[in-house]
Design a protein around this motif. Structure first.
Motif, PDB file in Angstrom:
ATOM      1  N   HIS A 283       0.835  -1.206   0.000  1.00 46.76           N
ATOM      2  CA  HIS A 283       0.000   0.000   0.000  1.00 46.76           C
ATOM      3  C   HIS A 283       0.867   1.252   0.000  1.00 46.76           C
ATOM      4  N   LEU A 284       1.909   1.265   0.822  1.00 47.01           N
ATOM      5  CA  LEU A 284       2.809   2.410   0.868  1.00 47.01           C
ATOM      6  C   LEU A 284       3.496   2.607  -0.477  1.00 47.01           C
ATOM      7  N   ALA A 285       3.933   1.517  -1.089  1.00 45.29           N
ATOM      8  CA  ALA A 285       4.595   1.618  -2.395  1.00 45.29           C
ATOM      9  C   ALA A 285       3.638   2.180  -3.443  1.00 45.29           C
ATOM     10  N   ALA A 286       2.372   1.770  -3.393  1.00 39.95           N
ATOM     11  CA  ALA A 286       1.381   2.281  -4.347  1.00 39.95           C
ATOM     12  C   ALA A 286       1.144   3.767  -4.139  1.00 39.95           C
ATOM     13  N   VAL A 287       1.078   4.190  -2.875  1.00 43.05           N
ATOM     14  CA  VAL A 287       0.884   5.606  -2.566  1.00 43.05           C
ATOM     15  C   VAL A 287       2.072   6.429  -3.053  1.00 43.05           C
ATOM     16  N   GLU A 288       3.278   5.907  -2.848  1.00 42.49           N
ATOM     17  CA  GLU A 288       4.481   6.625  -3.282  1.00 42.49           C
ATOM     18  C   GLU A 288       4.539   6.767  -4.801  1.00 42.49           C
ATOM     19  N   ARG A 289       3.914   5.818  -5.528  1.00 39.70           N
ATOM     20  CA  ARG A 289       3.920   5.874  -6.995  1.00 39.70           C
ATOM     21  C   ARG A 289       2.610   6.439  -7.545  1.00 39.70           C
ATOM     22  N   ARG A 290       1.808   7.031  -6.696  1.00 42.44           N
ATOM     23  CA  ARG A 290       0.474   7.486  -7.082  1.00 42.44           C
ATOM     24  C   ARG A 290       0.502   8.338  -8.352  1.00 42.44           C
ATOM     25  N   GLN A 291      -0.433   8.047  -9.252  1.00 36.20           N
ATOM     26  CA  GLN A 291      -0.608   8.820 -10.475  1.00 36.20           C
ATOM     27  C   GLN A 291      -1.975   9.498 -10.415  1.00 36.20           C
ATOM     28  N   GLY A 292      -2.052  10.653  -9.767  1.00 32.43           N
ATOM     29  CA  GLY A 292      -3.321  11.362  -9.649  1.00 32.43           C
ATOM     30  C   GLY A 292      -4.111  10.914  -8.436  1.00 32.43           C
ATOM     31  N   GLU A 293      -5.172  11.665  -8.135  1.00 31.13           N
ATOM     32  CA  GLU A 293      -5.954  11.417  -6.924  1.00 31.13           C
ATOM     33  C   GLU A 293      -6.771  10.123  -7.002  1.00 31.13           C
ATOM     34  N   SER A 294      -7.076   9.638  -8.202  1.00 32.20           N
ATOM     35  CA  SER A 294      -7.927   8.454  -8.357  1.00 32.20           C
ATOM     36  C   SER A 294      -7.147   7.279  -8.943  1.00 32.20           C
ATOM     37  N   ASP A 295      -5.915   7.120  -8.542  1.00 33.12           N
ATOM     38  CA  ASP A 295      -5.066   6.046  -9.056  1.00 33.12           C
ATOM     39  C   ASP A 295      -5.660   4.687  -8.662  1.00 33.12           C
ATOM     40  N   PRO A 296      -6.023   3.834  -9.641  1.00 34.06           N
ATOM     41  CA  PRO A 296      -6.620   2.540  -9.310  1.00 34.06           C
ATOM     42  C   PRO A 296      -5.681   1.623  -8.539  1.00 34.06           C
ATOM     43  N   ALA A 297      -4.382   1.789  -8.722  1.00 33.58           N
ATOM     44  CA  ALA A 297      -3.428   0.955  -7.982  1.00 33.58           C
ATOM     45  C   ALA A 297      -3.499   1.239  -6.488  1.00 33.58           C
ATOM     46  N   VAL A 298      -3.707   2.508  -6.125  1.00 33.14           N
ATOM     47  CA  VAL A 298      -3.830   2.875  -4.710  1.00 33.14           C
ATOM     48  C   VAL A 298      -5.123   2.306  -4.145  1.00 33.14           C
ATOM     49  N   PHE A 299      -6.212   2.392  -4.918  1.00 35.12           N
ATOM     50  CA  PHE A 299      -7.483   1.846  -4.454  1.00 35.12           C
ATOM     51  C   PHE A 299      -7.379   0.334  -4.247  1.00 35.12           C
TER      52      PHE A 299
ATOM     53  N   ASP B  54      -7.884  -1.685  -0.740  1.00 32.06           N
ATOM     54  CA  ASP B  54      -8.865  -2.751  -0.538  1.00 32.06           C
ATOM     55  C   ASP B  54      -8.205  -4.025  -0.021  1.00 32.06           C
ATOM     56  N   GLU B  55      -7.018  -4.346  -0.563  1.00 30.51           N
ATOM     57  CA  GLU B  55      -6.299  -5.524  -0.093  1.00 30.51           C
ATOM     58  C   GLU B  55      -5.897  -5.347   1.372  1.00 30.51           C
ATOM     59  N   LEU B  56      -5.389  -4.161   1.708  1.00 32.69           N
ATOM     60  CA  LEU B  56      -4.981  -3.883   3.082  1.00 32.69           C
ATOM     61  C   LEU B  56      -6.164  -3.989   4.030  1.00 32.69           C
ATOM     62  N   ALA B  57      -7.312  -3.445   3.616  1.00 30.86           N
ATOM     63  CA  ALA B  57      -8.506  -3.498   4.458  1.00 30.86           C
ATOM     64  C   ALA B  57      -8.960  -4.939   4.678  1.00 30.86           C
ATOM     65  N   SER B  58      -8.933  -5.729   3.611  1.00 27.07           N
ATOM     66  CA  SER B  58      -9.370  -7.121   3.711  1.00 27.07           C
ATOM     67  C   SER B  58      -8.469  -7.935   4.631  1.00 27.07           C
ATOM     68  N   LEU B  59      -7.168  -7.778   4.469  1.00 31.33           N
ATOM     69  CA  LEU B  59      -6.225  -8.534   5.295  1.00 31.33           C
ATOM     70  C   LEU B  59      -6.238  -8.066   6.745  1.00 31.33           C
ATOM     71  N   ALA B  60      -6.466  -6.771   6.955  1.00 37.23           N
ATOM     72  CA  ALA B  60      -6.572  -6.261   8.322  1.00 37.23           C
ATOM     73  C   ALA B  60      -7.784  -6.862   9.026  1.00 37.23           C
ATOM     74  N   GLU B  61      -8.893  -6.964   8.304  1.00 35.53           N
ATOM     75  CA  GLU B  61     -10.100  -7.558   8.879  1.00 35.53           C
ATOM     76  C   GLU B  61      -9.891  -9.038   9.196  1.00 35.53           C
ATOM     77  N   ALA B  62      -9.220  -9.749   8.286  1.00 33.83           N
ATOM     78  CA  ALA B  62      -8.967 -11.176   8.506  1.00 33.83           C
ATOM     79  C   ALA B  62      -8.072 -11.392   9.719  1.00 33.83           C
ATOM     80  N   TYR B  63      -7.041 -10.577   9.834  1.00 32.03           N
ATOM     81  CA  TYR B  63      -6.138 -10.685  10.991  1.00 32.03           C
ATOM     82  C   TYR B  63      -6.872 -10.381  12.283  1.00 32.03           C
ATOM     83  N   ASP B  64      -7.704  -9.345  12.260  1.00 32.26           N
ATOM     84  CA  ASP B  64      -8.449  -8.959  13.458  1.00 32.26           C
ATOM     85  C   ASP B  64      -9.353 -10.099  13.921  1.00 32.26           C
ATOM     86  N   GLU B  65     -10.018 -10.750  12.987  1.00 33.50           N
ATOM     87  CA  GLU B  65     -10.934 -11.838  13.337  1.00 33.50           C
ATOM     88  C   GLU B  65     -10.172 -13.040  13.912  1.00 33.50           C
TER      89      GLU B  65
END
Length: 210
Positions: A26-42, A46-57
């Motif tokens: 996620h950090l690498a995607a943010v550092e390479r961001r191409q505009g405010e709506s970069d699909p790579a950042v999104f 989403d991957e970070l959110a999903s894995l965070a939820e799985a770890y929490d559970e």
């Protein structure tokens, strides 16, 4: 017995390692961001959110413990419901400032008024209050210049937000008496915020990682 296999400590550890890798991606995607709506950042978000939820559970199931993180659900966020091809748009900007140094503010207002070539009715020496100083500075400088020179003129930048929203065409002067009364969040095409709260979160995370 339910017959359902319970998670193991090894699964918790694996989920933690996966989450760490997702943070790096996620950090690498943010550092390479191409505009405010970069699909790579999104996608990385989403991957970070999903894995965070799985770890929490898993952490809760195995150790009866939780993490201090809460990921907002995008599906619950207000969606843009305005027209795809609006006939008119409006830009709404709010910027908050703390008056950090009133003496500096007064000094800059007096000098700006004197140098403007069109000094106000008060005259430079007649500017004695913070309100008068602010009125002069916003009369001499445009809002973007105020934002750029905030520290220099005695202000401290606070939170800010910018909304671009679709609107119905208005007659000249129609809304000037109450310009912010009919803002529809569901017609917002674009928004951008800056906040010291984000900086505080980043600093806290950096401290935890040391």
């Amino acid at each position: 017995m339910t017959g359902v296999a319970q998670p193991t400590p090894e699964q918790v550890r694996a989920a933690a390692e996966a989450l760490k890798s997702a943070v790096d991606r996620h950090l690498a995607a943010v550092e390479r961001r191409q505009g405010e709506s970069d699909p790579a950042v999104f996608a990385a978000y989403d991957e970070l959110a999903s894995l965070a939820e799985a770890y929490d559970e898993l952490l809760y199931d195995v150790y009866d413990e939780v993490t201090p993180f809460e990921v907002p659900d995008r599906s619950e966020a207000e969606e843009y419901l305005g027209p795809d091809n609006p006939d008119a748009v409006t830009v709404l900007i709010r910027r908050d400032y703390l008056v950090k140094d009133s003496l500096t503010l007064l000094d800059h207002a007096r000098r700006a008024d004197a140098e403007s070539g069109e000094p106000g009715e008060l005259g430079g020496e007649g500017i004695e209050t913070t309100s008068a100083a602010l009125a002069v500075l916003f009369d001499v400088y445009d809002p973007d210049e105020i934002a750029q020179r905030a520290e220099e003129i005695g202000l401290e930048t606070g939170d800010s937000t910018l909304w671009v929203t679709a609107i119905e065409q208005a007659e000249p002067g129609e809304w000037l008496d109450a310009p912010f009364d009919e803002v529809d969040p569901q017609s917002v095409i674009y928004r951008f915020e800056t906040s010291t709260a984000y900086e505080d979160d980043i600093e806290a995370m950096e401290q935890d990682l040391r």
